[in-house]
Write a protein that holds these residues in place. Structure first.
Motif, PDB file in Angstrom:
ATOM      1  N   VAL A  92      -3.785   0.985   1.605  1.00  0.00           N
ATOM      2  CA  VAL A  92      -2.830  -0.092   1.870  1.00  0.00           C
ATOM      3  C   VAL A  92      -1.668   0.450   2.690  1.00  0.00           C
ATOM      4  CG1 VAL A  92      -1.130  -1.636   0.812  1.00  0.00           C
ATOM      5  CG2 VAL A  92      -3.448  -1.496  -0.126  1.00  0.00           C
ATOM      6  N   LEU A  93      -1.285  -0.298   3.715  1.00  0.00           N
ATOM      7  CA  LEU A  93      -0.084  -0.032   4.500  1.00  0.00           C
ATOM      8  C   LEU A  93       0.979  -1.071   4.150  1.00  0.00           C
ATOM      9  CD1 LEU A  93      -1.623   0.603   8.051  1.00  0.00           C
ATOM     10  CD2 LEU A  93      -0.763   2.330   6.458  1.00  0.00           C
ATOM     11  N   GLY A  94       2.223  -0.632   4.048  1.00  0.00           N
ATOM     12  CA  GLY A  94       3.312  -1.570   3.815  1.00  0.00           C
ATOM     13  C   GLY A  94       3.326  -2.101   2.402  1.00  0.00           C
ATOM     14  N   TRP A  95       3.208  -3.399   2.270  1.00  0.00           N
ATOM     15  CA  TRP A  95       3.203  -4.087   0.976  1.00  0.00           C
ATOM     16  C   TRP A  95       2.090  -5.111   1.030  1.00  0.00           C
ATOM     17  CZ3 TRP A  95       5.594  -9.133  -0.509  1.00  0.00           C
ATOM     18  CH2 TRP A  95       5.592  -9.325  -1.901  1.00  0.00           C
ATOM     19  N   TYR A  96       1.111  -4.981   0.119  1.00  0.00           N
ATOM     20  CA  TYR A  96      -0.058  -5.846   0.227  1.00  0.00           C
ATOM     21  C   TYR A  96      -0.773  -5.908  -1.106  1.00  0.00           C
ATOM     22  CZ  TYR A  96      -2.840  -8.401   3.676  1.00  0.00           C
ATOM     23  OH  TYR A  96      -3.414  -9.390   4.432  1.00  0.00           O
ATOM     24  N   ALA A  97      -1.718  -6.818  -1.213  1.00  0.00           N
ATOM     25  CA  ALA A  97      -2.506  -6.984  -2.436  1.00  0.00           C
ATOM     26  C   ALA A  97      -3.969  -6.687  -2.148  1.00  0.00           C
ATOM     27  CB  ALA A  97      -2.360  -8.401  -2.988  1.00  0.00           C
ATOM     28  N   THR A  98      -4.646  -6.197  -3.158  1.00  0.00           N
ATOM     29  CA  THR A  98      -6.061  -5.909  -3.042  1.00  0.00           C
ATOM     30  C   THR A  98      -6.741  -6.210  -4.366  1.00  0.00           C
ATOM     31  OG1 THR A  98      -7.706  -4.180  -2.639  1.00  0.00           O
ATOM     32  CG2 THR A  98      -5.647  -3.488  -3.660  1.00  0.00           C
ATOM     33  N   ASP A  99      -8.002  -6.603  -4.291  1.00  0.00           N
ATOM     34  CA  ASP A  99      -8.800  -6.758  -5.499  1.00  0.00           C
ATOM     35  C   ASP A  99      -9.463  -5.455  -5.895  1.00  0.00           C
ATOM     36  OD1 ASP A  99      -8.054  -9.355  -5.450  1.00  0.00           O
ATOM     37  OD2 ASP A  99     -10.007 -10.188  -4.946  1.00  0.00           O
ATOM     38  N   GLY A 100      -9.411  -4.453  -5.032  1.00  0.00           N
ATOM     39  CA  GLY A 100      -9.922  -3.140  -5.366  1.00  0.00           C
ATOM     40  C   GLY A 100     -11.439  -3.061  -5.392  1.00  0.00           C
ATOM     41  N   HIS A 101     -11.907  -1.891  -5.805  1.00  0.00           N
ATOM     42  CA  HIS A 101     -13.338  -1.613  -5.836  1.00  0.00           C
ATOM     43  C   HIS A 101     -13.697  -1.003  -7.180  1.00  0.00           C
ATOM     44  CE1 HIS A 101     -17.325  -0.465  -4.429  1.00  0.00           C
ATOM     45  NE2 HIS A 101     -17.108   0.763  -4.876  1.00  0.00           N
ATOM     46  N   MET A 102     -14.640  -1.615  -7.883  1.00  0.00           N
ATOM     47  CA  MET A 102     -15.070  -1.128  -9.188  1.00  0.00           C
ATOM     48  C   MET A 102     -15.877   0.157  -8.994  1.00  0.00           C
ATOM     49  SD  MET A 102     -14.669  -2.624 -12.317  1.00  0.00           S
ATOM     50  CE  MET A 102     -14.937  -4.399 -12.189  1.00  0.00           C
ATOM     51  N   VAL A 103     -15.362   1.273  -9.522  1.00  0.00           N
ATOM     52  CA  VAL A 103     -16.046   2.544  -9.302  1.00  0.00           C
ATOM     53  C   VAL A 103     -17.240   2.716 -10.239  1.00  0.00           C
ATOM     54  CG1 VAL A 103     -13.928   3.613  -8.482  1.00  0.00           C
ATOM     55  CG2 VAL A 103     -14.554   3.830 -10.882  1.00  0.00           C
ATOM     56  N   CYS A 104     -17.314   1.916 -11.283  1.00  0.00           N
ATOM     57  CA  CYS A 104     -18.458   1.929 -12.185  1.00  0.00           C
ATOM     58  C   CYS A 104     -18.541   0.555 -12.837  1.00  0.00           C
ATOM     59  CB  CYS A 104     -18.326   3.024 -13.243  1.00  0.00           C
ATOM     60  SG  CYS A 104     -16.928   2.797 -14.351  1.00  0.00           S
ATOM     61  N   PRO A 109      14.389  -7.171   5.709  1.00  0.00           N
ATOM     62  CA  PRO A 109      14.230  -6.564   7.041  1.00  0.00           C
ATOM     63  C   PRO A 109      13.560  -7.528   8.013  1.00  0.00           C
ATOM     64  CG  PRO A 109      13.640  -4.999   5.333  1.00  0.00           C
ATOM     65  CD  PRO A 109      13.864  -6.316   4.640  1.00  0.00           C
ATOM     66  N   ARG A 110      13.981  -7.467   9.259  1.00  0.00           N
ATOM     67  CA  ARG A 110      13.554  -8.462  10.247  1.00  0.00           C
ATOM     68  C   ARG A 110      12.051  -8.439  10.495  1.00  0.00           C
ATOM     69  NH1 ARG A 110      16.095 -11.195  14.563  1.00  0.00           N
ATOM     70  NH2 ARG A 110      18.058 -10.114  14.131  1.00  0.00           N
ATOM     71  N   TRP A 111      11.473  -7.242  10.701  1.00  0.00           N
ATOM     72  CA  TRP A 111      10.060  -7.168  11.078  1.00  0.00           C
ATOM     73  C   TRP A 111       9.323  -6.214  10.141  1.00  0.00           C
ATOM     74  CZ3 TRP A 111       9.638 -11.189  13.858  1.00  0.00           C
ATOM     75  CH2 TRP A 111      10.534 -11.521  14.855  1.00  0.00           C
ATOM     76  N   GLN A 112       8.576  -6.777   9.200  1.00  0.00           N
ATOM     77  CA  GLN A 112       7.777  -6.007   8.256  1.00  0.00           C
ATOM     78  C   GLN A 112       6.297  -6.336   8.453  1.00  0.00           C
ATOM     79  OE1 GLN A 112       9.842  -5.503   4.193  1.00  0.00           O
ATOM     80  NE2 GLN A 112      10.361  -7.597   4.762  1.00  0.00           N
ATOM     81  N   ALA A 113       5.452  -5.524   7.857  1.00  0.00           N
ATOM     82  CA  ALA A 113       4.020  -5.771   7.947  1.00  0.00           C
ATOM     83  C   ALA A 113       3.323  -5.142   6.747  1.00  0.00           C
ATOM     84  CB  ALA A 113       3.435  -5.208   9.248  1.00  0.00           C
ATOM     85  N   GLY A 114       2.159  -5.688   6.414  1.00  0.00           N
ATOM     86  CA  GLY A 114       1.336  -5.143   5.341  1.00  0.00           C
ATOM     87  C   GLY A 114      -0.131  -5.385   5.663  1.00  0.00           C
ATOM     88  N   TRP A 115      -0.988  -4.463   5.221  1.00  0.00           N
ATOM     89  CA  TRP A 115      -2.411  -4.588   5.550  1.00  0.00           C
ATOM     90  C   TRP A 115      -3.212  -3.665   4.652  1.00  0.00           C
ATOM     91  CZ3 TRP A 115      -4.535  -8.241   8.367  1.00  0.00           C
ATOM     92  CH2 TRP A 115      -5.831  -8.108   8.858  1.00  0.00           C
ATOM     93  N   GLU A 116      -4.415  -4.092   4.278  1.00  0.00           N
ATOM     94  CA  GLU A 116      -5.359  -3.196   3.625  1.00  0.00           C
ATOM     95  C   GLU A 116      -6.351  -2.733   4.681  1.00  0.00           C
ATOM     96  OE1 GLU A 116      -8.349  -2.916  -0.229  1.00  0.00           O
ATOM     97  OE2 GLU A 116      -7.977  -4.876   0.692  1.00  0.00           O
ATOM     98  N   VAL A 117      -6.318  -1.452   4.977  1.00  0.00           N
ATOM     99  CA  VAL A 117      -7.128  -0.879   6.045  1.00  0.00           C
ATOM    100  C   VAL A 117      -8.443  -0.370   5.466  1.00  0.00           C
ATOM    101  CG1 VAL A 117      -7.287   0.952   7.776  1.00  0.00           C
ATOM    102  CG2 VAL A 117      -5.096  -0.209   7.366  1.00  0.00           C
ATOM    103  N   ALA A 118      -9.547  -0.761   6.070  1.00  0.00           N
ATOM    104  CA  ALA A 118     -10.838  -0.123   5.826  1.00  0.00           C
ATOM    105  C   ALA A 118     -11.075   0.850   6.970  1.00  0.00           C
ATOM    106  CB  ALA A 118     -11.955  -1.163   5.757  1.00  0.00           C
TER     107      ALA A 118
END
Length: 572
Positions: A68-80, A321-330
């Motif tokens: 994750v970059l910035g501020w973001y949400a994810t459902d994640g990945h079940m490792v088992c 802040p004026r210009w923010q961003a968030g992203w979940e990067v694969a």
């Protein structure tokens, strides 16, 4: 001959040789397009969704690494697969991978569409006093202020993790690792490790080798309660992204601070959109693999321009802040696509000139060159596009974005319409549909929408040729043009592309009309917006207006008292 690429074209400059790019530019100098039109074209090609990147917690072994970059949400990945234990398998455990670059921080958790708060780690501790008897019903332990799971396995509350508060108290516990861990989780080893009942039943114990080096992950334990959980709980995680390098915080390069590029442990989390863009260009280290990003050298990202852009992005507007961003990067995503999403929500562009990358964030810069009609080379072709066709015109804008208060579901921002523009466009409403998945801040979304649609109405496009003294111009520079022929009085144009004739040294420019006022935000520009509640309704407990209790004797058929009883009456 100097050849440049702006915004979208910059995404391809890293794979194109200078020779090939020079050949293309020599053949044709394109007419500049607006930022909105460029983003819409790339958006249509990618078909990116308006909300967050994940819709459910993934599983299996074929998912790419993510972070994750910035501020973001994810459902994640079940490792088992989910694991269970306790009496009647009444306790369920999830182990969910939340990122494969260390340092991200878990901010909050959403369970079954309800945000759950947890006790701070410092508030938990071992159970005091003698261990109470085992085998009592759960309500008995809870009445004593104890945790039934702790009694079952002899664990402390610290072992179990941070207990949930509110509606999920006594139902959910959390343990979190940020990727810096060096050993397997002791709770998982004790409950699911070799030799446990789980291992004998499932033949896949949790072992000491299961450390998750460099991986941020959460362990959630749920206590079965059919009044609380109607099925397997669904989870979503709000993350503060991985630490990134900010040259403004590095004293060794002229900044002020202890950050160092060659020591990621000194970096810090940030949602500053231009810091994100800088790190994507330089490259983000992935444990066990190469850098993810462009791999641009520090010398090719001039610090005066980049630090100015980062500082501009930090300016406070609408209490943020004026210009923010968030992203979940694969990591299988093209860096160009992620960079474009980040720049889009910052109203920013990046130009690459001879291997050097320079940014522009927000409003166009002040003019660096003033020209008149007398400065133009008249024996060279010049083109003017005063207005695009209606099929390429927009006078209204819609945008969707992930709304945190709606549990990060996609939401439509207030649309922006203009009756005067519609009248000028033959009475038609021509709407641009913009997705802003990298911007979970509604006030910023409104600023982006207004800037893009205002800029879209700056129609004039020119290709002109100037004498050799214009060869110092670069993409994103602004010129002021006074023209009797076109009726311009120091009208501002941004340089989109440049070519230089190697024989005559004449400079040909592709220009696009701009106005800094398009980016000057005023509080009154903000449109009202409403987010409907999404939390699960929980009715208030019913309290009777009166209640009485009376002791009575239950008589047999002969009237003799046979059994003591109580009569309870209530109402209202």
């Amino acid at each position: 001959m100097a050849v440049v690429a702006v915004a979208a074209k910059a995404a391809f400059a890293w794979v194109a040789s200078n020779a090939a790019a020079t050949f293309v530019a020599k053949m044709l100098l394109s007419t500049a397009v607006s930022a909105l039109s460029a983003h819409l074209q790339r958006q249509a090609a990618r078909r990116n969704q308006p909300g967050i990147k994940t819709d459910y917690t993934t599983d299996g072994g074929t998912q790419p690494q993510k972070f994750v970059l910035g501020w973001y949400a994810t459902d994640g990945h079940m490792v088992c697969p989910p694991m269970s234990h306790g009496k009647d398998n009444g306790y369920l455990t999830y182990v969910i991978d939340l990122g494969n670059v260390p340092g991200a921080q878990l901010e909050s958790i959403i369970v079954d569409d309800e945000e759950v708060e947890f006790e701070a780690a410092s508030e938990t501790g071992p159970i005091d006093g003698p261990v109470p008897p085992a085998g009592m019903p759960d309500w008995w332990y809870q009445q004593q202020g104890l945790n039934p799971l702790a009694q079952l396995f002899g664990l402390t509350t610290t072992d179990l993790g941070r207990p949930a508060l509110g509606n999920y108290k006594g139902k959910v516990w959390l343990r979190y690792y940020d990727g810096s861990q060096t050993a397997a989780d002791p709770y998982l080893l004790q409950i699911y490790g070799p030799g446990t009942a789980w291992a004998r039943r499932s033949e896949r114990p949790w072992t000491a080798e299961m450390v998750g080096i460099g991986t941020s992950y959460a362990i959630l334990t749920f206590k079965f309660d059919r009044d609380v959980f109607t099925g397997l709980p669904r989870c979503r995680f709000v993350m503060r992204g991985i630490p990134l390098y900010d040259p403004r915080r590095d004293a060794s390069v002229g900044g002020d601070g202890s950050q160092r590029w060659d020591d990621p442990s000194t970096w810090a989390p940030t949602a500053n959109g231009m810091v994100l863009a800088y790190n994507i260009l330089r490259g983000i280290p992935i444990d066990g693999g190469p850098l993810w990003g462009y791999g641009v050298a520090a010398a090719d990202l001039p610090l005066p321009e980049w630090t100015a852009a980062m500082t501009a992005a930090d300016q406070i507007v609408d209490d943020a802040p004026r210009w923010q961003a968030g992203w979940e990067v694969a990591v299988d995503e093209e860096p160009a696509d992620v960079l474009d999403e980040v720049l889009k929500v910052c109203c920013a562009k990046v130009a690459e000139v001879g291997g050097v990358w320079k940014p522009r964030v927000g409003a166009p810069a002040a003019p660096v060159l003033f020209v008149t009609d007398d400065d133009l080379i008249l024996d060279r072709d010049a083109t003017l596009t005063p207005f695009p066709g209606l099929e390429a015109t927009f006078n209204a804008i819609h945008a969707s974005y992930p709304e945190p208060t709606a549990l990060w579901r996609p939401k439509d921002a207030p649309p922006r319409y203009n009756e005067a523009w519609e009248a000028a466009d033959q009475g038609r409403r021509l709407t641009a549909e913009l997705n802003l998945p990298a911007c979970p801040w509604e006030p910023q979304v409104q600023r982006v929408m207004r800037a893009y649609i205002e800029e879209e109405r700056r129609f004039a496009r020119h290709v002109i040729t100037l004498p050799p003294d214009a060869e110092a111009l670069e993409p994103l520079d602004v010129i002021a043009w006074t023209s009797d022929e076109n009726g311009y009085d120091a009208k501002l144009f941004e340089v989109h592309e440049i070519t230089e004739d190697p024989d005559t040294l004449l400079v040909t420019l592709s220009l696009r009309e701009v106005d800094p006022a398009d980016y000057h935000w005023q509080p009154e520009f903000r449109l009202p917006s409403w987010v409907p509640p999404v939390t699960k309704p929980r009715p208030d407990p019913m309290v009777p207006e009166y209640f009485t209790a009376q002791g009575i004797a239950m008589a047999d058929a002969t009237g003799r008292g046979r059994q003591a009883a109580g009569r309870l009456r209530w109402g209202g």
